[in-house]
Design an enzyme around this catalytic site. Sequence first.
Site, PDB file in Angstrom:
ATOM      1  N   ARG A 262     101.259  82.080  20.528  1.00  0.00           N
ATOM      2  CA  ARG A 262     100.079  82.035  19.344  1.00  0.00           C
ATOM      3  C   ARG A 262      99.933  80.372  19.083  1.00  0.00           C
ATOM      4  NH1 ARG A 262     101.880  87.297  17.730  1.00  0.00           N
ATOM      5  NH2 ARG A 262     103.469  86.376  16.578  1.00  0.00           N
ATOM      6  N   PHE A 278      92.238  92.172  22.662  1.00  0.00           N
ATOM      7  CA  PHE A 278      93.431  93.051  22.176  1.00  0.00           C
ATOM      8  C   PHE A 278      93.889  92.201  20.985  1.00  0.00           C
ATOM      9  CE2 PHE A 278      92.940  93.657  26.674  1.00  0.00           C
ATOM     10  CZ  PHE A 278      92.868  95.073  26.787  1.00  0.00           C
ATOM     11  N   ASP A 300      89.500  94.792  19.427  1.00  0.00           N
ATOM     12  CA  ASP A 300      90.561  95.642  19.409  1.00  0.00           C
ATOM     13  C   ASP A 300      90.202  97.058  19.216  1.00  0.00           C
ATOM     14  OD1 ASP A 300      93.855  95.204  19.201  1.00  0.00           O
ATOM     15  OD2 ASP A 300      93.313  97.264  18.430  1.00  0.00           O
ATOM     16  N   ASP A 350      95.646  89.839  25.667  1.00  0.00           N
ATOM     17  CA  ASP A 350      96.954  90.533  25.687  1.00  0.00           C
ATOM     18  C   ASP A 350      97.219  91.780  25.399  1.00  0.00           C
ATOM     19  OD1 ASP A 350      99.701  90.051  24.827  1.00  0.00           O
ATOM     20  OD2 ASP A 350      99.628  89.619  22.818  1.00  0.00           O
ATOM     21  N   CYS A 390     103.125  92.557  29.147  1.00  0.00           N
ATOM     22  CA  CYS A 390     104.217  92.846  28.335  1.00  0.00           C
ATOM     23  C   CYS A 390     104.904  94.204  29.168  1.00  0.00           C
ATOM     24  CB  CYS A 390     104.270  93.384  26.911  1.00  0.00           C
ATOM     25  SG  CYS A 390     103.093  94.422  26.496  1.00  0.00           S
TER      26      CYS A 390
HETATM   27  N1  SAH Z   1      97.882  89.883  20.498  1.00  0.00           N
HETATM   28  C1  SAH Z   1      98.390  90.509  19.397  1.00  0.00           C
HETATM   29  C2  SAH Z   1      99.150  91.927  19.985  1.00  0.00           C
HETATM   30  C3  SAH Z   1      98.434  92.665  20.956  1.00  0.00           C
HETATM   31  S1  SAH Z   1      99.105  94.184  21.043  1.00  0.00           S
HETATM   32  C4  SAH Z   1      99.133  89.760  18.603  1.00  0.00           C
HETATM   33  O1  SAH Z   1      99.565  88.636  18.671  1.00  0.00           O
HETATM   34  O2  SAH Z   1      99.539  90.318  17.395  1.00  0.00           O
HETATM   35  C5  SAH Z   1      97.766  95.267  22.007  1.00  0.00           C
HETATM   36  C6  SAH Z   1      96.788  95.831  21.260  1.00  0.00           C
HETATM   37  O3  SAH Z   1      95.752  96.222  22.197  1.00  0.00           O
HETATM   38  C7  SAH Z   1      96.729  96.487  20.053  1.00  0.00           C
HETATM   39  O4  SAH Z   1      96.318  96.278  18.990  1.00  0.00           O
HETATM   40  C8  SAH Z   1      96.013  97.881  20.297  1.00  0.00           C
HETATM   41  O5  SAH Z   1      95.051  98.444  19.462  1.00  0.00           O
HETATM   42  C9  SAH Z   1      95.131  97.331  21.417  1.00  0.00           C
HETATM   43  N2  SAH Z   1      94.436  98.142  22.422  1.00  0.00           N
HETATM   44  C10 SAH Z   1      95.275  99.221  23.569  1.00  0.00           C
HETATM   45  N3  SAH Z   1      94.182  99.442  24.049  1.00  0.00           N
HETATM   46  C11 SAH Z   1      92.902  98.885  23.743  1.00  0.00           C
HETATM   47  C12 SAH Z   1      91.760  99.080  24.607  1.00  0.00           C
HETATM   48  N4  SAH Z   1      91.590  99.847  25.563  1.00  0.00           N
HETATM   49  N5  SAH Z   1      90.732  98.378  23.955  1.00  0.00           N
HETATM   50  C13 SAH Z   1      90.946  97.464  22.958  1.00  0.00           C
HETATM   51  N6  SAH Z   1      92.122  97.349  22.427  1.00  0.00           N
HETATM   52  C14 SAH Z   1      93.056  97.940  22.787  1.00  0.00           C
END
Ligand code: SAH
Length: 447
Positions: A262, A278, A300, A350, A390
Site C-alpha cells: 500500500r 477489490f 468491491d 488485489d 494471495c
Molecule cells: N486490497 C485490500 C484487501 C482486499 S481483500 C486491502 O488492502 O485492504 C479482497 C476483497 O475482495 C474483499 O474486500 C472482498 O469483499 C472483495 N471481493 C471478493 N470477491 C469479489 C468480487 N467478485 N467482486 C468484487 N469484490 C470482491
Amino acid sequence: MTKPKTQSPSTPHRPSQGNRDFRNRTRRSGKPDEQNPAPRGAPQLRTGAATAQPGIFLSAGREKSLLRRHPWVFSGAIERVDGAPASGDTLPVRDDAGNFLAWAAYNPDSQITARVWSWREEERIDAEFFCNKISGALAARGALKLADRSSGMRLLHAESDGLPGLIVDQYGDVLVMQIGSAGAECWRDTCADILQELCKPACIYERSDSDSRGLEGLEERNGVLRGRLPGNVEVIENGLHFNVDVAAGQKTGFYLDQRDNRALTETLAADRDVLNCFCYTGGFSLYALRGGAKSVLSIDASGDALRIAAENLTRNDLDATRAEWLEADVFQALRTLRDQGRKFDLIILDPPKFAPTAAFAEKAARGYKDINLLGFKLLRPGGLLCTYSCSGGISEDLFQKIVAGAALDAGVDAQIVRHLHASADHPVLLSFPEGAYLKGLVLRVAG
Ligand code: SAH
C-alpha cells in the site's frame, strides 16, 4: 529453554499438565461433535493397536518431507496410528522403522493429519513450549521496529512461526486470534493466557471462522476470549487511520500483509487516474489519494467494506471529490469499464484467495487471467498494473506465467518493475514455501 521432563518422550502431550498459572486449563476438544460428523472426504486412516503407545507411523519412504522440515504430514503418508488418540493430541511421528521424526498435533479429520510442533524428541509440548514460541515471535516482531509506523502487526504467523494453525494480529491494544488447526485449538486457552500475560491487551478476540476450519473438522467460533472489545477498533498505518471491524470484517478485520505494498502505491499514484479493484476498506485507495492521484475509482462487492472505506476517507481528511466508490462484482465491472472506453494510469488488482490449495489452481488461474487481461486493456500506454495473488495454491512462478498469458492475450508488452510480497511481520519459514502465499507484480505496459 524447555528441559526434558521425566516422562517417557513417547507419552502424548496434552494441555493442563504444567505448574504455571496459565497451564491449569482444561482441555478443549477439537473433535467434531457427534451431530456434526467429520466432513465427507475425511481421510481413512489405518488404526494400529489401540493399547499401544500412541504414535503415528509413516509408510516406508514417506518421511522425506519431514526430514526436510516441512511441518505437514498428509494422510496418504501414514501407515498406521497406534493408540486411541483424540483430535488435537500431540503424538510422536515415526518412520516405518520406528525412528522418531517429530512431535505433531494429530487431526484424523484433516487431509493434513499431523502438523509438527517440534523436531526435538526431548521437547515437551506444554505451556512452557508455547510461551517460548510466542515470546520468540514477539521478540522478532519487536526487532522489526514497526511500531512507530504501524499500530497493527501480525504477531504470530502460524507455521512460519512454528505454531501451525495459530494466527494472531494486533490492532492497537486489541489482539485477534484465528485458529485453523485441531492442535492449536487444544492449546487455545493456554496461548490466550500467555498472550494476555506478555502483551497485556485490552481484549483478545477470537475470529476462528475461516472456511478452512471446515477442512479441519472444526466448528466456527467468533467472540471475545479475554477482556472487553472496545466500541471502536482502529489501526494507524503510516499515519493513515483505518477502522477495523474485528467481529465481522474479513480475515481478522484488516489486511496487514499489504502494508508495504500500500505504501508503495502512494509513491506511484501522483497525477494518475487510479482503479483499485477489490478495495475492501479502502487501503490502497487512501494511500493513492494521499499520494496525489488525480482520481481513484474503488470497487468491491461488499457494501459493508465500502461503508467503512468511506468512513476511513472522511476520517483521514482526504479529498472526497477525487474518490468514487462502486459496489459491484469486479469481473463484471471491468467489462463494463472496457465497454465504456474508460482508461486508467494505475490499476490495482488485489482479489481474494481464488485457490486455497493447489487443487483449486486451475480454476483460480482462469480467474486471475481474466482480471489481469481486462486490467491490461484498461491501462493507458505507459500505465502501471499492480497485481496480486494471495492464493497458497498458486506459486509465484505460476502467477507470473498467468499474468504473462494475460498480457499476451491483451496484446500489450509489459515489463516487471517489481516483485512484491507480504510485509516482514508475515515471515516465511524456508522449509514451508506455502507460507509465501502473497505475491505481487508491478508491471509497466509499453508507452
Ligand atoms: N486490497 C485490500 C484487501 C482486499 S481483500 C486491502 O488492502 O485492504 C479482497 C476483497 O475482495 C474483499 O474486500 C472482498 O469483499 C472483495 N471481493 C471478493 N470477491 C469479489 C468480487 N467478485 N467482486 C468484487 N469484490 C470482491
